[in-house]
Design an enzyme around this catalytic site. Structure first.
Site, PDB file in Angstrom:
ATOM      1  N   ASP A  30       0.847  -1.192   0.000  1.00 24.34           N
ATOM      2  CA  ASP A  30       0.000   0.000   0.000  1.00 24.34           C
ATOM      3  C   ASP A  30       0.881   1.240   0.000  1.00 24.34           C
ATOM      4  OD1 ASP A  30      -3.215   0.514   0.962  1.00 24.34           O
ATOM      5  OD2 ASP A  30      -1.807   2.198   1.138  1.00 24.34           O
ATOM      6  N   ILE A  31       0.488   2.235  -0.784  1.00 23.64           N
ATOM      7  CA  ILE A  31       1.291   3.449  -0.930  1.00 23.64           C
ATOM      8  C   ILE A  31       1.256   4.303   0.341  1.00 23.64           C
ATOM      9  CG2 ILE A  31      -0.484   5.026  -1.840  1.00 23.64           C
ATOM     10  CD1 ILE A  31       1.547   5.723  -4.079  1.00 23.64           C
ATOM     11  N   ASN A  87     -12.721  -3.439   2.639  1.00 24.64           N
ATOM     12  CA  ASN A  87     -13.629  -2.304   2.767  1.00 24.64           C
ATOM     13  C   ASN A  87     -14.617  -2.374   1.610  1.00 24.64           C
ATOM     14  OD1 ASN A  87     -12.321  -1.248   5.036  1.00 24.64           O
ATOM     15  ND2 ASN A  87     -10.873  -0.092   3.784  1.00 24.64           N
ATOM     16  N   GLY A  93     -15.237   3.155   3.787  1.00 25.24           N
ATOM     17  CA  GLY A  93     -13.927   3.683   3.419  1.00 25.24           C
ATOM     18  C   GLY A  93     -13.376   3.159   2.115  1.00 25.24           C
ATOM     19  N   GLN A  94     -14.187   2.430   1.328  1.00 25.45           N
ATOM     20  CA  GLN A  94     -13.668   1.963   0.032  1.00 25.45           C
ATOM     21  C   GLN A  94     -13.518   3.153  -0.902  1.00 25.45           C
ATOM     22  OE1 GLN A  94     -15.929  -1.103  -2.034  1.00 25.45           O
ATOM     23  NE2 GLN A  94     -14.244  -1.520  -3.430  1.00 25.45           N
ATOM     24  N   HIS A 100     -10.040  -5.336  -3.309  1.00 24.50           N
ATOM     25  CA  HIS A 100      -8.693  -5.555  -2.781  1.00 24.50           C
ATOM     26  C   HIS A 100      -8.790  -5.989  -1.330  1.00 24.50           C
ATOM     27  CE1 HIS A 100      -9.890  -1.319  -2.548  1.00 24.50           C
ATOM     28  NE2 HIS A 100      -9.287  -1.285  -1.371  1.00 24.50           N
ATOM     29  N   HIS A 102      -6.914  -5.859   2.063  1.00 24.92           N
ATOM     30  CA  HIS A 102      -5.812  -5.271   2.831  1.00 24.92           C
ATOM     31  C   HIS A 102      -5.265  -6.365   3.755  1.00 24.92           C
ATOM     32  CE1 HIS A 102      -6.822  -0.844   2.281  1.00 24.92           C
ATOM     33  NE2 HIS A 102      -8.003  -1.369   2.010  1.00 24.92           N
TER      34      HIS A 102
HETATM   35  P1  AMP Z   1      -9.687   1.421   0.168  1.00 21.58           P
HETATM   36  O1  AMP Z   1      -9.765   2.742   0.894  1.00 21.58           O
HETATM   37  O2  AMP Z   1     -10.110   0.236   1.019  1.00 21.58           O
HETATM   38  O3  AMP Z   1     -10.409   1.460  -1.160  1.00 21.58           O
HETATM   39  O4  AMP Z   1      -8.155   1.146  -0.101  1.00 21.58           O
HETATM   40  C1  AMP Z   1      -7.463   1.720  -1.159  1.00 21.58           C
HETATM   41  C2  AMP Z   1      -6.020   1.670  -0.772  1.00 21.58           C
HETATM   42  O5  AMP Z   1      -5.236   1.848  -1.932  1.00 21.58           O
HETATM   43  C3  AMP Z   1      -5.602   2.759   0.216  1.00 21.58           C
HETATM   44  O6  AMP Z   1      -5.085   2.145   1.407  1.00 21.58           O
HETATM   45  C4  AMP Z   1      -4.524   3.543  -0.538  1.00 21.58           C
HETATM   46  O7  AMP Z   1      -3.477   3.967   0.283  1.00 21.58           O
HETATM   47  C5  AMP Z   1      -4.070   2.534  -1.568  1.00 21.58           C
HETATM   48  N1  AMP Z   1      -3.517   3.091  -2.790  1.00 21.58           N
HETATM   49  C6  AMP Z   1      -3.999   4.125  -3.525  1.00 21.58           C
HETATM   50  N2  AMP Z   1      -3.230   4.335  -4.603  1.00 21.58           N
HETATM   51  C7  AMP Z   1      -2.249   3.388  -4.567  1.00 21.58           C
HETATM   52  C8  AMP Z   1      -1.123   3.081  -5.399  1.00 21.58           C
HETATM   53  N3  AMP Z   1      -0.876   3.773  -6.522  1.00 21.58           N
HETATM   54  N4  AMP Z   1      -0.321   2.064  -5.044  1.00 21.58           N
HETATM   55  C9  AMP Z   1      -0.555   1.370  -3.910  1.00 21.58           C
HETATM   56  N5  AMP Z   1      -1.600   1.605  -3.083  1.00 21.58           N
HETATM   57  C10 AMP Z   1      -2.430   2.603  -3.399  1.00 21.58           C
END
Ligand code: AMP
Ligand code: ZN
Length: 114
Positions: A30-31, A87, A93-94, A100, A102
């Protein structure tokens, strides 16, 4: 889906720190990590939510969960404990509507989450 961030990670158009790959999934860091281990496991195919994937391809959802456990094992947190979170929907929070998992661990995790 051409405008989906995670489809672009699958295709290589957006870079990511990939930690595992399987026939049907990709796992990457995760970024914006929320724990010492914070990895996302996604199916290569675009499905918006875990519920929709369960309905259309339960075997692929099972592969996502197997890979999530394997990430935890690779990271050395399978024994100490980890959390798999899907999520689902905006109120939960999605923010990315490509399903995906986590995988979070490496520290104590509060329950219930905020
Ligand atoms: P969600 O809020 O459950 O939809 O999770 C989306 C996740 O994607 C968040 O934890 C972000 O930090 C992560 N995210 C967004 N952009 C990227 C990216 N380019 N590379 C890796 N993770 C990312
Ligand atoms: Zn997608």
């Amino acid at each position: 889906m051409t405008d989906c961030l995670f489809c672009k990670i699958v295709s290589g158009d957006v870079p990511a720190k990939i930690v595992r790959e399987s026939a049907g999934t990709v796992a990457f860091r995760d970024i914006n990590p929320q724990a010492p281990t914070h990895v996302l496991v996604i199916p290569r195919e675009h499905h918006p939510t875990a519920g929709e994937l369960a309905a259309s391809d339960a075997d692929l959802l099972a592969e996502v969960v197997r890979e999530a456990h394997q990430v935890a094992a690779d990271e050395g947190i399978a024994e100490t404990g980890y959390r798999i979170v899907f999520n689902t929907g905006a109120q939960a929070g999605q923010t990315v509507f490509h399903v995906h998992a986590h995988v979070l661990g490496g520290r104590g995790l509060n329950w219930p989450p905020g």
